[in-house]
Design a protein around this motif. Structure first.
Motif, short mmCIF file in Angstrom:
data_model
loop_
_atom_site.label_atom_id
_atom_site.label_comp_id
_atom_site.label_asym_id
_atom_site.label_seq_id
_atom_site.Cartn_x
_atom_site.Cartn_y
_atom_site.Cartn_z
N ALA B 231 0.86 -1.19 0.00
CA ALA B 231 0.00 0.00 0.00
C ALA B 231 0.89 1.23 0.00
O ALA B 231 1.98 1.23 0.59
N GLU B 301 0.34 -3.69 4.33
CA GLU B 301 -1.03 -3.79 3.85
C GLU B 301 -1.79 -2.52 4.17
O GLU B 301 -1.37 -1.72 5.00
N ASP B 302 -2.87 -2.33 3.48
CA ASP B 302 -3.58 -1.06 3.58
C ASP B 302 -4.55 -1.08 4.76
O ASP B 302 -5.62 -1.67 4.69
#
Lengths: 479, 479
Positions: B231, B301-302
């Motif tokens: 991300a 990760e987002d």
């Protein structure tokens, strides 16, 4: 050797003490045997030595004056911080010729710069005080280890200390930006730069870090600070094998990235020992597993940290990579898990006498190393009670062997030699390190000579010669 | 100096070439002037030299054989990687006595270990290839800089390269775990350990890193890998003053922690230059502000990265800490912002002749430094077109002065000397560095001598003497 080089001799010793008293005043010089005693032995009670004098300079200039005098009189110096070392690196020999230079009076926080994210401290500042000064400025200094309430930043630098957050923040070398060092001839090197990028010649800083007092006396340092963590998630897992824990580590890292701050491993036997010998501890899981891990994530703010940890561990459970897991839901539960991890040292002391190893391996090699080491120990015919625990995320094992408390000195000594050879041979086969974070000191000096390539030893000795041609800085340690 | 020490001389030069051809075969030895030419000049066209021969050993053993021969014949060696340096560190002098040792044939990825999170490479591996090998193993190697398509890992190590992600991942020194080095006498030091913790003596590794080929030839390295970022959130902000950008940096760091991977600064003039000289670029903001910054967060990760960035910058806007901000919503918008940042070098080349500075300061000192430097430049009466940009998060400014393209060599030379003195004097006043990430090489050698303390120079020369007593490794550079 003439009299000047032998200050243990009455005449030169009296001269030295008189000059030191002139330089430092009465507060800086300890000559009384009873007052010297705490400086002469290490806290484990393994080493003991003698000195003519213990000096406690109040600042860098006084330190420089002491070292100048020792340089002129060829007096060997043992620099000592909080005296919490594990390897005898700060204990003098028994010649009486050495001088202890204690840094503990140099305990000023010189500056906290929250914009540059740095703290500048005297070498004698206690690690916990540096952490606290950072906290007060709403910053975080991440070095953390068992002795943090009494060890000094100078000692942490001299031994390139590690501890429980290396996985995320690196060891002391990666946390230091600049140093101030009194060189063996008493001149002061001012390398107190608080810069993230500086390529102006050879890296003197990292030469002093980890040199265990053999190249100079570190008197000050600029250290990196970080954003304060405001969220934390902690879990305890059980796994059937070390390979499974290594696979879990790999997975947690890929998923959680730099949120992962600790991945501590304990064998079933290590856990059992703690539960037996440390009060107010209980097994975190109902089932007993061959290996346990304490896993901690942290973040500057909570964007679902607990859910992330539950998710990654839940998946591992589902795939039977691990056999059980428990998550803490408040600070006291978290503290209880850490109490188990930190109780291992104490439990070993209570349970017997430990032959301690402080080894590091490539993380991918850990399972095979442990299997081969266990097999070799079994094949050796020696009675073994293996206490295997460590910082799995750093590939750092304290692969200790416990002997009965009644073991005599000579038996302990020969067992240590035998176990060292067996385990360290294997470590070297796997391209590992026989000294990961506790330093070489007196304890592993012969092992180092045994295992280091002659070429590497030669390069180190050339550096020693270039910096300390009279060999007055902590002789008998490291090299 | 006898004939052996002067291989430019016909007799010894012919002997050297014959022996090298025996050792390396025809593929490893370049004697043709036209084929040598690309190795004899740096890519900026600033330096040019002569050699008797260019050698291209295929592996570590061949490199060792070359260095042994050069050791025996007292032949000076200039090690060259991708030849993308900014400071003339890999260009020979014009005596013809030096030999270029090009590492570019040593280009094997030796091993990727995704469990240990390490990659082991030959020194001649191109940085982008190392990045790609990491990516294929679903890992991330973070060193990133303009020349990544042609610079080598060995060159990155020799200069302790920095670039755009130092803020988060550190420079090359922090990314290297182990090295393999051919020493000045041709022996091979195998320090290729992939360990996070290793305290077994002096830190030889970090002595070679950043030594610009003056202590040995780096032939291989073990580098750290990280979790892949999945991300990314990017923004462009405008601010009325540098102080405001520094305050913003402090705030973003405290809030976002290690998500912050880039905080790049450009003055209004730097931006203007890019818009004028680099095609397909447009101003990201409608309003023109004194300073601009390109800010990037990344994460494995987002978990709401974009929202976090919008929140922290939104608050800064509300409090009028910054005057404007734009967020990218797709990759091509992000690429457009980076094109502006990376276009500055090109724009300078097109706009005129730049006197380049590569300085670092404590971040907290940056606003006052820039104010004083601008004032001093104004007071100097010299015509100045200041191109101020750099890695604000590292305290690293490329504080350049642009002169008309028509400026003659002599005028350029005297202007450079004058501007260097003015700016570097101020840098030293603020306890900064005159060489942050581009190395010293030939360019800043005299500046280094001018500004380094005699004590620090002495220590460096003692190390040089201990490692390379015949001074055959890259003479005329760095020290």
């Amino acid at each position: 050797m003439n009299q000047l080089q032998q200050p243990g001799h009455d005449h030169s010793s009296a001269y030295l003490i008189r000059r030191l008293q002139e330089l430092l005043g009465p507060a800086g010089v300890i000559t009384e045997a009873s007052e010297q005693e705490p400086y002469l032995r290490d806290w484990l009670g393994k080493w003991h030595g003698k000195v003519s004098v213990v000096v406690r300079p109040a600042n860098t200039e006084e330190t420089a004056a002491v070292v100048q005098l020792c340089h002129a009189t060829h007096t060997p110096i043992v620099t000592q911080g909080g005296n919490t070392g594990m390897s005898g690196g700060a204990t003098p020999d028994d010649s009486g010729a050495q001088v202890i230079l204690s840094t503990t009076r140099m305990n000023r926080i010189r500056e906290v710069d929250p914009v540059n994210n740095t703290i500048t401290v005297d070498a004698g500042v206690i690690l916990a005080h540096a952490q606290e000064a950072a906290r007060q400025a709403e910053r975080y200094f991440p070095l953390s280890l068992g002795a943090e309430g009494s060890c000094t930043v100078g000692g942490n630098l001299a031994t390139n200390a590690g501890g429980i957050a290396v996985l995320r923040f690196g060891n002391m070398r990666e946390l230091a930006l600049g140093l101030e060092v009194v060189l063996p001839d008493g001149r002061i090197w001012n390398g107190l730069r608080g810069l993230r990028k500086d390529n102006t010649g050879y890296d003197l800083r990292d030469l002093f870090i980890g040199s265990e007092g053999t190249l100079g006396v570190i008197t000050g340092a600029v250290l990196k600070l970080f954003a304060q963590p405001h969220a934390r998630a902690t879990a305890w897992v059980g796994a059937a094998s070390l390979q499974q824990l290594v696979s879990l580590l790999t997975r947690v890292r890929a998923r959680c990235g730099e949120r992962l701050v600790a991945f501590e491993m304990m064998s079933a036997r290590s856990l059992e020992l703690v539960l037996e010998h440390v009060s107010d501890t209980r097994a975190p899981l109902e089932s007993k597993t061959a290996y346990n891990a304490l896993i901690e994530l942290s973040d500057t703010e909570d964007t679902g940290l607990q859910a992330m940890l539950e998710d990654v561990l839940g998946q591992a459970l589902e795939e039977e990579l691990i056999s059980d897991a428990m998550f803490t839901s408040n600070q006291s539960q978290t503290a209880a898990l850490w109490k188990i991890r930190e109780g291992i040292s104490q439990a070993q002391v209570r349970a017997g006498k430990a032959i301690k190893h402080d080894i590091a391996l490539p993380i991918s090699a850990l399972p095979l190393f442990v299997a081969q080491a266990e097999q070799a120990l079994a094949d050796s015919g020696m009675t073994t009670d293996l206490i295997n625990f460590g910082h799995l995320g750093d590939g750092n094992l304290h692969f200790n062997v416990l002997l009965p408390a009644s073991t005599e000195y000579e038996a302990m000594k020969s067992a240590t030699a035998a176990f060292n050879r067996l385990i360290h041979d294997l470590v070297i086969n796997f391209n590992g390190s026989i000294s990961a974070e506790h330093g070489v000191g007196q304890l592993r000096r012969d092992e180092l000579k045994h295992y280091k390539s002659p070429l590497e030893m030669e390069l180190m000795l050339r550096i020693k010669q270039a910096f300390d041609p009279n060999h007055i800085m902590n002789p008998g340690k490291l090299l």
